[in-house]
Design an enzyme around this catalytic site. Structure first.
Site, PDB file in Angstrom:
ATOM      1  N   ASP A 113      45.068  40.172  33.697  1.00 59.54           N
ATOM      2  CA  ASP A 113      45.811  39.359  32.732  1.00 59.54           C
ATOM      3  C   ASP A 113      45.215  39.470  31.326  1.00 59.54           C
ATOM      4  O   ASP A 113      45.864  39.127  30.341  1.00 59.54           O
ATOM      5  CB  ASP A 113      45.800  37.883  33.163  1.00 59.54           C
ATOM      6  CG  ASP A 113      47.148  37.424  33.696  1.00 59.54           C
ATOM      7  OD1 ASP A 113      48.164  38.094  33.402  1.00 59.54           O
ATOM      8  OD2 ASP A 113      47.202  36.397  34.382  1.00 59.54           O
ATOM      9  N   LYS A 133      56.452  39.528  40.481  1.00 61.63           N
ATOM     10  CA  LYS A 133      55.295  40.408  40.334  1.00 61.63           C
ATOM     11  C   LYS A 133      55.033  41.174  41.628  1.00 61.63           C
ATOM     12  O   LYS A 133      54.770  42.386  41.606  1.00 61.63           O
ATOM     13  CB  LYS A 133      54.071  39.593  39.928  1.00 61.63           C
ATOM     14  CG  LYS A 133      54.166  39.026  38.516  1.00 61.63           C
ATOM     15  CD  LYS A 133      53.138  37.938  38.254  1.00 61.63           C
ATOM     16  CE  LYS A 133      53.338  37.337  36.870  1.00 61.63           C
ATOM     17  NZ  LYS A 133      52.489  36.169  36.597  1.00 61.63           N
ATOM     18  N   GLN A 141      47.911  32.469  38.967  1.00 65.51           N
ATOM     19  CA  GLN A 141      49.121  32.034  38.281  1.00 65.51           C
ATOM     20  C   GLN A 141      48.900  30.689  37.587  1.00 65.51           C
ATOM     21  O   GLN A 141      48.449  29.729  38.201  1.00 65.51           O
ATOM     22  CB  GLN A 141      50.279  31.919  39.281  1.00 65.51           C
ATOM     23  CG  GLN A 141      51.603  31.530  38.657  1.00 65.51           C
ATOM     24  CD  GLN A 141      52.126  32.558  37.680  1.00 65.51           C
ATOM     25  OE1 GLN A 141      52.087  33.761  37.941  1.00 65.51           O
ATOM     26  NE2 GLN A 141      52.618  32.102  36.545  1.00 65.51           N
TER      27      GLN A 141
END
Length: 294
Positions: free
Chosen positions: A121, A54, A98
Protein backbone atom coordinates in the site's frame (compact mmCIF):
# COMPACT_ATOMS: atom_id res chain seq x y z
CA UNK A 1 -15.28 22.26 -26.17
CA UNK A 2 -16.12 18.69 -25.26
CA UNK A 3 -13.54 17.03 -23.05
CA UNK A 4 -11.79 13.80 -23.86
CA UNK A 5 -12.81 11.17 -21.31
CA UNK A 6 -9.78 9.57 -19.64
CA UNK A 7 -11.10 6.08 -19.01
CA UNK A 8 -9.04 4.55 -16.24
CA UNK A 9 -10.78 1.23 -16.78
CA UNK A 10 -9.23 0.97 -20.25
CA UNK A 11 -5.75 2.09 -19.18
CA UNK A 12 -5.90 -0.28 -16.21
CA UNK A 13 -6.75 -3.14 -18.58
CA UNK A 14 -3.55 -2.48 -20.54
CA UNK A 15 -1.39 -2.35 -17.41
CA UNK A 16 -2.99 -5.50 -16.03
CA UNK A 17 -2.09 -7.35 -19.20
CA UNK A 18 1.52 -6.23 -18.72
CA UNK A 19 1.43 -7.42 -15.10
CA UNK A 20 -0.04 -10.81 -16.07
CA UNK A 21 2.76 -11.34 -18.58
CA UNK A 22 5.40 -10.48 -15.97
CA UNK A 23 3.76 -12.78 -13.41
CA UNK A 24 3.93 -15.64 -15.92
CA UNK A 25 7.56 -14.88 -16.73
CA UNK A 26 8.51 -14.75 -13.03
CA UNK A 27 6.91 -18.13 -12.44
CA UNK A 28 8.63 -19.68 -15.45
CA UNK A 29 12.08 -18.24 -14.74
CA UNK A 30 12.22 -18.45 -10.91
CA UNK A 31 9.20 -20.56 -9.89
CA UNK A 32 7.89 -17.62 -7.86
CA UNK A 33 4.21 -16.70 -7.74
CA UNK A 34 3.55 -13.24 -6.26
CA UNK A 35 1.45 -13.59 -3.10
CA UNK A 36 -0.89 -11.05 -1.55
CA UNK A 37 -2.75 -11.33 1.75
CA UNK A 38 -5.65 -9.00 2.52
CA UNK A 39 -6.64 -8.66 6.18
CA UNK A 40 -10.17 -7.48 6.86
CA UNK A 41 -11.34 -6.65 10.39
CA UNK A 42 -15.10 -6.40 10.80
CA UNK A 43 -17.91 -6.57 8.28
CA UNK A 44 -18.10 -3.11 6.72
CA UNK A 45 -19.89 -3.55 3.35
CA UNK A 46 -17.66 -1.11 1.46
CA UNK A 47 -14.50 -2.74 2.83
CA UNK A 48 -15.80 -6.20 1.94
CA UNK A 49 -16.49 -4.99 -1.59
CA UNK A 50 -13.01 -3.47 -1.96
CA UNK A 51 -11.30 -6.60 -0.67
CA UNK A 52 -13.37 -8.84 -2.94
CA UNK A 53 -12.42 -6.71 -5.95
CA UNK A 54 -8.73 -6.88 -5.03
CA UNK A 55 -8.82 -10.65 -4.61
CA UNK A 56 -10.69 -11.12 -7.88
CA UNK A 57 -8.18 -8.98 -9.77
CA UNK A 58 -5.26 -10.87 -8.22
CA UNK A 59 -6.73 -14.18 -9.35
CA UNK A 60 -7.20 -12.99 -12.92
CA UNK A 61 -3.55 -11.85 -13.07
CA UNK A 62 -2.16 -15.11 -11.69
CA UNK A 63 -1.26 -13.63 -8.30
CA UNK A 64 -1.80 -15.86 -5.29
CA UNK A 65 -4.35 -14.17 -3.06
CA UNK A 66 -5.38 -14.99 0.48
CA UNK A 67 -8.05 -13.23 2.52
CA UNK A 68 -8.02 -13.21 6.31
CA UNK A 69 -11.33 -12.08 7.82
CA UNK A 70 -11.34 -11.21 11.53
CA UNK A 71 -14.33 -10.22 13.70
CA UNK A 72 -14.89 -6.55 14.54
CA UNK A 73 -13.97 -7.12 18.21
CA UNK A 74 -10.52 -8.49 17.34
CA UNK A 75 -7.93 -7.00 19.67
CA UNK A 76 -5.07 -4.89 18.41
CA UNK A 77 -2.64 -7.48 19.80
CA UNK A 78 -4.28 -10.26 17.79
CA UNK A 79 -4.18 -8.17 14.62
CA UNK A 80 -0.50 -7.37 15.18
CA UNK A 81 0.20 -11.09 15.63
CA UNK A 82 -1.58 -11.78 12.35
CA UNK A 83 0.54 -9.18 10.57
CA UNK A 84 3.70 -10.68 12.09
CA UNK A 85 2.65 -14.12 10.84
CA UNK A 86 2.56 -12.92 7.24
CA UNK A 87 5.70 -10.83 7.61
CA UNK A 88 7.42 -14.20 8.12
CA UNK A 89 5.53 -16.14 5.43
CA UNK A 90 7.74 -16.57 2.32
CA UNK A 91 4.69 -17.32 0.17
CA UNK A 92 3.33 -13.82 0.87
CA UNK A 93 5.07 -10.87 -0.79
CA UNK A 94 2.46 -8.20 -0.10
CA UNK A 95 0.36 -7.43 2.99
CA UNK A 96 -2.70 -5.19 2.85
CA UNK A 97 -4.68 -4.32 5.96
CA UNK A 98 -8.00 -2.92 4.78
CA UNK A 99 -8.83 0.47 6.25
CA UNK A 100 -10.63 1.82 8.17
CA UNK A 101 -10.08 -0.36 11.21
CA UNK A 102 -12.44 -0.49 14.22
CA UNK A 103 -11.95 2.48 16.55
CA UNK A 104 -10.36 0.45 19.34
CA UNK A 105 -7.40 -0.40 17.08
CA UNK A 106 -4.62 2.13 16.44
CA UNK A 107 -4.20 2.19 12.67
CA UNK A 108 -0.68 3.62 12.84
CA UNK A 109 0.53 0.78 15.09
CA UNK A 110 -0.79 -1.77 12.61
CA UNK A 111 0.51 -0.11 9.45
CA UNK A 112 3.93 0.45 11.03
CA UNK A 113 4.10 -3.25 11.98
CA UNK A 114 4.01 -4.36 8.33
CA UNK A 115 7.41 -5.28 6.92
CA UNK A 116 8.33 -2.34 4.63
CA UNK A 117 9.37 -4.89 2.00
CA UNK A 118 5.78 -6.19 2.00
CA UNK A 119 4.04 -2.83 2.38
CA UNK A 120 2.34 -2.83 -1.03
CA UNK A 121 0.00 0.00 0.00
CA UNK A 122 3.03 2.27 0.44
CA UNK A 123 1.91 3.57 3.84
CA UNK A 124 4.85 2.52 6.05
CA UNK A 125 7.08 5.43 7.18
CA UNK A 126 10.07 3.78 5.50
CA UNK A 127 8.34 3.81 2.13
CA UNK A 128 6.88 7.28 2.68
CA UNK A 129 10.34 8.59 3.53
CA UNK A 130 11.90 6.95 0.49
CA UNK A 131 9.16 8.40 -1.70
CA UNK A 132 9.86 11.91 -0.40
CA UNK A 133 13.57 11.44 -1.11
CA UNK A 134 12.88 10.06 -4.58
CA UNK A 135 14.31 6.63 -3.75
CA UNK A 136 13.04 3.30 -5.04
CA UNK A 137 10.04 2.18 -2.97
CA UNK A 138 6.43 1.09 -3.13
CA UNK A 139 4.47 4.15 -4.21
CA UNK A 140 1.00 4.62 -2.73
CA UNK A 141 -1.46 3.12 -5.18
CA UNK A 142 -3.85 5.97 -5.98
CA UNK A 143 -1.14 8.64 -6.55
CA UNK A 144 0.83 6.17 -8.65
CA UNK A 145 -2.30 5.42 -10.63
CA UNK A 146 -2.86 9.13 -11.27
CA UNK A 147 0.66 9.49 -12.65
CA UNK A 148 0.07 6.52 -14.94
CA UNK A 149 -3.26 7.95 -16.13
CA UNK A 150 -1.61 11.20 -17.15
CA UNK A 151 1.47 9.64 -18.72
CA UNK A 152 -0.39 7.00 -20.72
CA UNK A 153 -2.94 9.56 -21.90
CA UNK A 154 -0.13 11.76 -23.21
CA UNK A 155 -0.41 14.72 -20.82
CA UNK A 156 2.90 16.35 -19.95
CA UNK A 157 3.46 17.32 -16.33
CA UNK A 158 6.90 18.91 -16.73
CA UNK A 159 6.53 22.65 -16.25
CA UNK A 160 2.76 22.39 -15.82
CA UNK A 161 0.78 24.21 -13.15
CA UNK A 162 -0.66 21.34 -11.13
CA UNK A 163 -3.26 22.19 -8.50
CA UNK A 164 -4.29 19.52 -5.99
CA UNK A 165 -7.40 19.90 -3.85
CA UNK A 166 -7.14 17.62 -0.81
CA UNK A 167 -4.33 17.01 1.68
CA UNK A 168 -4.82 13.41 2.81
CA UNK A 169 -1.88 11.12 3.50
CA UNK A 170 -3.34 8.67 0.98
CA UNK A 171 -3.73 10.96 -2.05
CA UNK A 172 -3.15 14.70 -1.70
CA UNK A 173 0.22 14.85 0.06
CA UNK A 174 1.91 11.99 -1.83
CA UNK A 175 0.70 13.04 -5.29
CA UNK A 176 1.91 16.59 -4.59
CA UNK A 177 5.32 15.23 -3.64
CA UNK A 178 5.56 12.99 -6.70
CA UNK A 179 4.58 15.80 -9.05
CA UNK A 180 7.37 17.98 -7.64
CA UNK A 181 10.15 15.47 -8.14
CA UNK A 182 12.72 15.34 -10.94
CA UNK A 183 11.20 12.25 -12.53
CA UNK A 184 8.97 11.11 -15.34
CA UNK A 185 5.45 12.42 -14.65
CA UNK A 186 6.99 15.04 -12.37
CA UNK A 187 8.80 18.38 -12.70
CA UNK A 188 5.55 20.27 -12.16
CA UNK A 189 4.86 23.48 -10.27
CA UNK A 190 2.51 22.31 -7.53
CA UNK A 191 -0.12 24.13 -5.46
CA UNK A 192 -1.71 22.08 -2.67
CA UNK A 193 -5.15 23.30 -1.59
CA UNK A 194 -7.87 21.96 0.68
CA UNK A 195 -11.35 22.70 1.98
CA UNK A 196 -10.05 25.56 4.18
CA UNK A 197 -8.20 27.31 1.34
CA UNK A 198 -9.35 30.91 0.90
CA UNK A 199 -10.68 31.70 -2.59
CA UNK A 200 -10.17 28.15 -3.81
CA UNK A 201 -11.36 29.07 -7.29
CA UNK A 202 -8.45 31.52 -7.69
CA UNK A 203 -6.07 28.59 -7.44
CA UNK A 204 -8.06 26.00 -9.39
CA UNK A 205 -8.52 28.39 -12.33
CA UNK A 206 -4.72 28.56 -12.68
CA UNK A 207 -4.39 24.81 -13.11
CA UNK A 208 -3.17 23.15 -16.28
CA UNK A 209 -3.78 19.87 -14.45
CA UNK A 210 -6.33 19.77 -11.63
CA UNK A 211 -6.45 16.80 -9.22
CA UNK A 212 -9.39 16.81 -6.83
CA UNK A 213 -9.45 14.48 -3.81
CA UNK A 214 -11.30 16.35 -1.08
CA UNK A 215 -14.26 14.03 -0.51
CA UNK A 216 -16.93 16.65 -1.19
CA UNK A 217 -19.45 15.85 -3.91
CA UNK A 218 -19.34 18.18 -6.93
CA UNK A 219 -17.33 20.84 -5.10
CA UNK A 220 -15.58 21.92 -8.31
CA UNK A 221 -17.82 23.39 -11.02
CA UNK A 222 -17.20 24.76 -14.49
CA UNK A 223 -16.73 28.23 -13.01
CA UNK A 224 -13.73 26.94 -11.04
CA UNK A 225 -11.62 25.85 -14.03
CA UNK A 226 -10.04 27.42 -17.07
CA UNK A 227 -10.49 26.30 -20.66
CA UNK A 228 -8.27 23.38 -21.63
CA UNK A 229 -7.60 22.03 -18.14
CA UNK A 230 -6.96 18.32 -17.57
CA UNK A 231 -9.03 17.12 -14.61
CA UNK A 232 -8.40 14.03 -12.48
CA UNK A 233 -11.36 13.40 -10.17
CA UNK A 234 -10.45 11.09 -7.29
CA UNK A 235 -13.66 11.57 -5.32
CA UNK A 236 -16.28 8.84 -4.95
CA UNK A 237 -19.41 10.08 -3.20
CA UNK A 238 -22.62 8.12 -2.82
CA UNK A 239 -25.58 10.46 -3.36
CA UNK A 240 -28.44 7.99 -3.65
CA UNK A 241 -29.57 4.99 -5.66
CA UNK A 242 -30.66 4.36 -9.22
CA UNK A 243 -34.12 3.01 -10.03
CA UNK A 244 -32.52 -0.45 -10.11
CA UNK A 245 -31.20 -0.03 -6.56
CA UNK A 246 -27.54 0.47 -7.50
CA UNK A 247 -25.48 3.10 -5.72
CA UNK A 248 -25.48 6.45 -7.49
CA UNK A 249 -21.91 7.76 -7.39
CA UNK A 250 -20.51 11.19 -8.22
CA UNK A 251 -17.06 12.66 -7.96
CA UNK A 252 -15.71 15.78 -6.30
CA UNK A 253 -16.06 17.48 -9.69
CA UNK A 254 -19.36 18.52 -11.32
CA UNK A 255 -18.68 16.41 -14.39
CA UNK A 256 -21.24 17.94 -16.74
CA UNK A 257 -20.28 21.59 -16.20
CA UNK A 258 -16.51 20.99 -16.08
CA UNK A 259 -16.37 18.77 -19.17
CA UNK A 260 -17.60 21.72 -21.27
CA UNK A 261 -14.36 23.59 -20.55
CA UNK A 262 -11.83 20.84 -19.90
CA UNK A 263 -9.51 19.26 -22.46
CA UNK A 264 -9.81 15.97 -20.62
CA UNK A 265 -11.51 14.58 -17.52
CA UNK A 266 -11.82 11.29 -15.66
CA UNK A 267 -15.31 9.89 -15.04
CA UNK A 268 -16.70 8.59 -11.74
CA UNK A 269 -16.87 5.66 -11.65
CA UNK A 270 -14.43 4.20 -14.18
CA UNK A 271 -11.65 6.76 -13.81
CA UNK A 272 -9.13 6.63 -10.97
CA UNK A 273 -10.71 3.69 -9.12
CA UNK A 274 -9.58 0.87 -11.45
CA UNK A 275 -6.06 2.29 -11.43
CA UNK A 276 -5.75 2.04 -7.64
CA UNK A 277 -6.30 -1.72 -7.58
CA UNK A 278 -4.07 -2.14 -10.63
CA UNK A 279 -1.14 -0.37 -8.97
CA UNK A 280 -1.62 -2.55 -5.88
CA UNK A 281 -1.08 -5.56 -8.13
CA UNK A 282 1.96 -3.88 -9.68
CA UNK A 283 3.43 -3.31 -6.22
CA UNK A 284 2.79 -6.96 -5.29
CA UNK A 285 4.63 -8.05 -8.42
CA UNK A 286 7.49 -5.67 -7.56
CA UNK A 287 7.68 -7.15 -4.05
CA UNK A 288 7.97 -10.65 -5.46
CA UNK A 289 10.64 -9.59 -7.96
CA UNK A 290 12.69 -8.07 -5.12
CA UNK A 291 13.01 -11.50 -3.50
CA UNK A 292 14.84 -12.67 -6.61
CA UNK A 293 17.35 -9.84 -6.39
CA UNK A 294 17.80 -10.28 -2.62
Amino acid sequence: MSAKIIRGSEIAKTIRQEIAEEVTALKESHNIIPGLVTILVGDDPASRSYVAAKNKTAGVLGIYSKQVSLPADTSEETLLQTVAQYNNDPQIHGILVQLPLPKHINEANVLFAIDPEKDVDGFHPVNVGKMVLGEQCFLPCTPHGILELLARSGYETSGAEVVIVGRSNIVGKPVANLMLQKRDSGNATVTLCHTRTKDLGFHTRRADILIVAAGVAKMISGDDVKDGVVVIDVGVNRVGETAEGKALLVGDVDFESVRKKAAAITPVPGGVGPMTITMLMKNTLQAAKQTVAA
